[in-house]
Design a protein around this motif. Structure first.
Motif, PDB file in Angstrom:
ATOM      1  N   PRO A 189      13.696  21.996  -5.911  1.00  0.00           N
ATOM      2  CA  PRO A 189      13.904  20.911  -6.865  1.00  0.00           C
ATOM      3  C   PRO A 189      15.016  21.200  -7.851  1.00  0.00           C
ATOM      4  O   PRO A 189      15.749  20.316  -8.252  1.00  0.00           O
ATOM      5  CB  PRO A 189      12.539  20.800  -7.560  1.00  0.00           C
ATOM      6  CG  PRO A 189      11.559  21.317  -6.557  1.00  0.00           C
ATOM      7  CD  PRO A 189      12.282  22.393  -5.827  1.00  0.00           C
ATOM      8  N   GLY A 201      12.059  15.973  -4.904  1.00  0.00           N
ATOM      9  CA  GLY A 201      11.842  16.482  -6.250  1.00  0.00           C
ATOM     10  C   GLY A 201      13.098  16.470  -7.090  1.00  0.00           C
ATOM     11  O   GLY A 201      13.302  17.336  -7.952  1.00  0.00           O
ATOM     12  N   GLN A 232      12.025  11.265  -4.802  1.00  0.00           N
ATOM     13  CA  GLN A 232      10.693  11.787  -5.126  1.00  0.00           C
ATOM     14  C   GLN A 232      10.284  12.857  -4.118  1.00  0.00           C
ATOM     15  O   GLN A 232       9.717  13.890  -4.492  1.00  0.00           O
ATOM     16  CB  GLN A 232       9.682  10.643  -5.137  1.00  0.00           C
ATOM     17  CG  GLN A 232       8.289  11.072  -5.565  1.00  0.00           C
ATOM     18  CD  GLN A 232       7.343   9.888  -5.718  1.00  0.00           C
ATOM     19  OE1 GLN A 232       7.682   8.766  -5.385  1.00  0.00           O
ATOM     20  NE2 GLN A 232       6.151  10.155  -6.218  1.00  0.00           N
ATOM     21  N   ARG A 262      15.721  15.825  -9.921  1.00  0.00           N
ATOM     22  CA  ARG A 262      15.703  15.604 -11.362  1.00  0.00           C
ATOM     23  C   ARG A 262      17.144  15.422 -11.831  1.00  0.00           C
ATOM     24  O   ARG A 262      18.000  16.258 -11.525  1.00  0.00           O
ATOM     25  CB  ARG A 262      15.083  16.797 -12.110  1.00  0.00           C
ATOM     26  CG  ARG A 262      13.624  17.037 -11.772  1.00  0.00           C
ATOM     27  CD  ARG A 262      12.733  15.928 -12.312  1.00  0.00           C
ATOM     28  NE  ARG A 262      11.331  16.188 -12.029  1.00  0.00           N
ATOM     29  CZ  ARG A 262      10.691  15.799 -10.942  1.00  0.00           C
ATOM     30  NH1 ARG A 262      11.361  15.126 -10.002  1.00  0.00           N
ATOM     31  NH2 ARG A 262       9.425  16.085 -10.759  1.00  0.00           N
TER      32      ARG A 262
END
Length: 341
Positions: A6, A53, A50, A55
């Motif tokens: 992520p 992950g 999603q 960000r």
């Protein structure tokens, strides 16, 4: 191919997983540009982001755009029930635009400037202030620093900054008119702090409403804060220096509850001996004994409007420092009653 961690996921990874161009992912994940993308593509991109992950790299975005997509909010007392709904309104506006909100409880106004300077160092895009005092030098500092700022629940009498407020003078007129209409003639006032715009405006509202009715102000005591303790002290001072009034208009609900405390300690009944009105209609004042007659304000809308005005400032759409005034309403409960004789 292994799935990236992520921390290492980029929009290129999301684009590859979704089977779309990088620019499409960039638009889909930008709240201001996602309207350019079809619902089907948005769904595919969001599912890929999603799953991986992903960000957003806020720091990189800030370097590109000059914005951090964060705003600061300064309130004077987070425990005061007035401010949570104002914050809810600000959060609703900010969330819809993809902004994050920093909230600071300013317990001492002397700390306001250092707090604002810290927020500026963190590169917030603007601030909402619920802490301004009269002739506050902080407002000049903000303007000179070029920081976008809007006041909420506080008016800037000099017009330096945009503001969203409720009509304090009308609020007090509603309270006074209700009391006069129910037969009260000796009406007193527990005034708010006079270094705060709301305290001044509400005091002026009571005085003007009584003049309009051809009545003098029976008595007045000033509170040093908008608190229950200050309300009790002011009520004790008023009763010690003046003949007992028939009714007392209080500058806010906490002050009214303090007045309840002092009257109860003296064996006086509300409303049989003295009618009491408050201001704000904070949660649970309908459950005290007796339920409080008060002024209801659109607190959530105050916050939402203030945030919307701030975003207009940030995005260069504001033409001038305007003040938005929202209308209060009277809520009659059992702390006031008709006076006979």
């Amino acid at each position: 191919m292994s799935t990236p961690s992520p921390q290492a996921v980029t929009i290129r990874d999301v684009a590859h997983a979704a089977g779309v161009h990088v620019s499409t992912v960039s638009r889909a994940l930008n709240p201001e540009r996602r309207g350019l993308i079809s619902e089907e593509v948005l769904r595919v991109v969001e599912e890929a982001a999603q799953r991986l992950g992903y960000r957003p790299n806020r720091a990189a975005a800030a370097l590109r755009t000059g914005r951090t997509r964060t705003i600061g909010v300064l309130v004077p007392d987070i425990t005061n029930a007035v401010f949570p709904p104002i914050l809810q309104g600000i959060e609703a506006s900010a969330s819809a635009r993809g902004y994050f909100v920093f909230v600071t409880n300013v317990v001492d106004h002397a700390l306001a400037r250092p707090i604002v300077e810290r927020m500026m160092a963190q590169k917030v895009d603007g601030v909402v202030l619920a802490i301004a005092t009269r002739d506050d030098p902080l407002l000049d500092f903000l303007r000179q620093a070029g920081m976008k700022a809007v006041l909420v629940n506080r008016a800037d009498e000099s017009g330096r900054l945009p503001a969203v407020v409720s009509d304090d003078r009308l609020a007090m007129k509603l309270a006074v008119d209700h009391l006069v209409g129910t037969g009260h003639r000796r009406i007193a006032h527990l005034a708010g702090p006079q270094d705060v715009p709301t305290g001044v405006a509400r005091r002026q509202g009571v005085e003007q409403a009584l003049r309009d009715r051809g009545l003098p102000l029976a008595a007045e005591a000033e509170c040093d804060s908008y608190s229950r303790e200050a309300g009790r002290r002011a009520m004790a001072q008023l009763l010690a220096q003046h003949d007992r009034p028939e009714a007392v208009v209080c500058c806010n609900d906490l002050v009214a509850l303090g007045a309840y405390d002092e009257l109860r300690a003296r064996g006086l009944r509300v409303p049989q001996d003295i009618s009491i009105t408050g201001h704000n209609d904070m949660p649970l004042v309908d459950m005290v004994d007796p339920p409080l007659t008060t002024i209801r304000l659109p607190h959530r809308e105050l916050g939402w409007r203030a945030a919307e005005m701030l975003f207009d400032e940030i995005e260069g759409r504001a033409l001038s420092a305007s003040t938005v005034v929202l209308r209060p309403e009277l809520v009659v409960r059992e702390s006031t009653c008709a006076r006979t004789g």
